[in-house]
Design a protein around this motif. Structure first.
Motif, short mmCIF file in Angstrom:
data_model
loop_
_atom_site.label_atom_id
_atom_site.label_comp_id
_atom_site.label_asym_id
_atom_site.label_seq_id
_atom_site.Cartn_x
_atom_site.Cartn_y
_atom_site.Cartn_z
N ILE A 23 53.74 53.09 62.43
CA ILE A 23 53.89 53.23 63.88
C ILE A 23 53.88 54.70 64.28
N SER A 24 54.49 55.54 63.47
CA SER A 24 54.49 56.98 63.73
C SER A 24 53.07 57.54 63.69
N ASP A 25 52.28 57.10 62.73
CA ASP A 25 50.88 57.54 62.64
C ASP A 25 50.10 57.14 63.88
N PHE A 26 50.29 55.90 64.34
CA PHE A 26 49.58 55.44 65.54
C PHE A 26 50.10 56.14 66.80
N SER A 27 51.39 56.43 66.84
CA SER A 27 51.95 57.18 67.97
C SER A 27 51.36 58.58 68.02
N ASN A 28 51.24 59.21 66.85
CA ASN A 28 50.65 60.56 66.78
C ASN A 28 49.19 60.54 67.23
N LEU A 29 48.47 59.48 66.93
CA LEU A 29 47.09 59.34 67.37
C LEU A 29 47.01 59.38 68.89
N ILE A 30 47.89 58.64 69.55
CA ILE A 30 47.91 58.62 71.02
C ILE A 30 48.29 59.99 71.57
N GLU A 31 49.31 60.61 70.97
CA GLU A 31 49.77 61.92 71.46
C GLU A 31 48.74 63.02 71.23
N ASP A 32 47.99 62.93 70.14
CA ASP A 32 46.93 63.92 69.87
C ASP A 32 45.82 63.84 70.91
#
Length: 115
Positions: A23-32
């Motif tokens: 979930i953290s990886d996917f959250s970082n994708l959105i934030e990037d």
């Protein structure tokens, strides 16, 4: 930017730490991509309505995302590729309440009855 609600179901045989990492990886994708994760709720390991790829249970997580449609397309593409994600759904919403979802209220109510 539009708001989206995404529920992600991951395999039963991974642990909560691994789910948090995914979930953290996917959250970082959105934030990037310039978006924001407005809400992140882990609903727990729950029974599936039917067996999916030999999984009878799954870890459920809900995200509320404030992001561009192009970022959501990439987010969903990567969800499809990830071998630990067995199902997901993302819908566009008009607004959201900053209080716990019905699922979290249910989890909290059942937990307090057991104590």
């Amino acid at each position: 930017m539009p708001l989206y609600e995404s529920v992600i179901v991951t395999r039963q045989d991974i642990n909560k730490t691994q789910v948090e990492k995914i979930i953290s990886d996917f959250s970082n994708l959105i934030e990037d991509e310039g978006g924001k994760v407005k809400k992140n709720e882990y609903w727990g390991l729950k029974n599936l309505a039917y067996e999916i790829n030999k999984n009878k249970k799954g870890h459920y997580t809900m995200l509320v995302l404030d992001s561009k449609p192009n970022s959501i397309s990439e987010f969903e593409r990567k969800l499809r590729i990830n071998e630990d994600v067995i199902r997901f759904i993302t819908i566009k919403i008009k607004n959201f309440e900053d209080k716990p979802s019905i699922m979290m209220q249910y989890v909290t109510d059942n937990h307090s009855e057991k104590v």
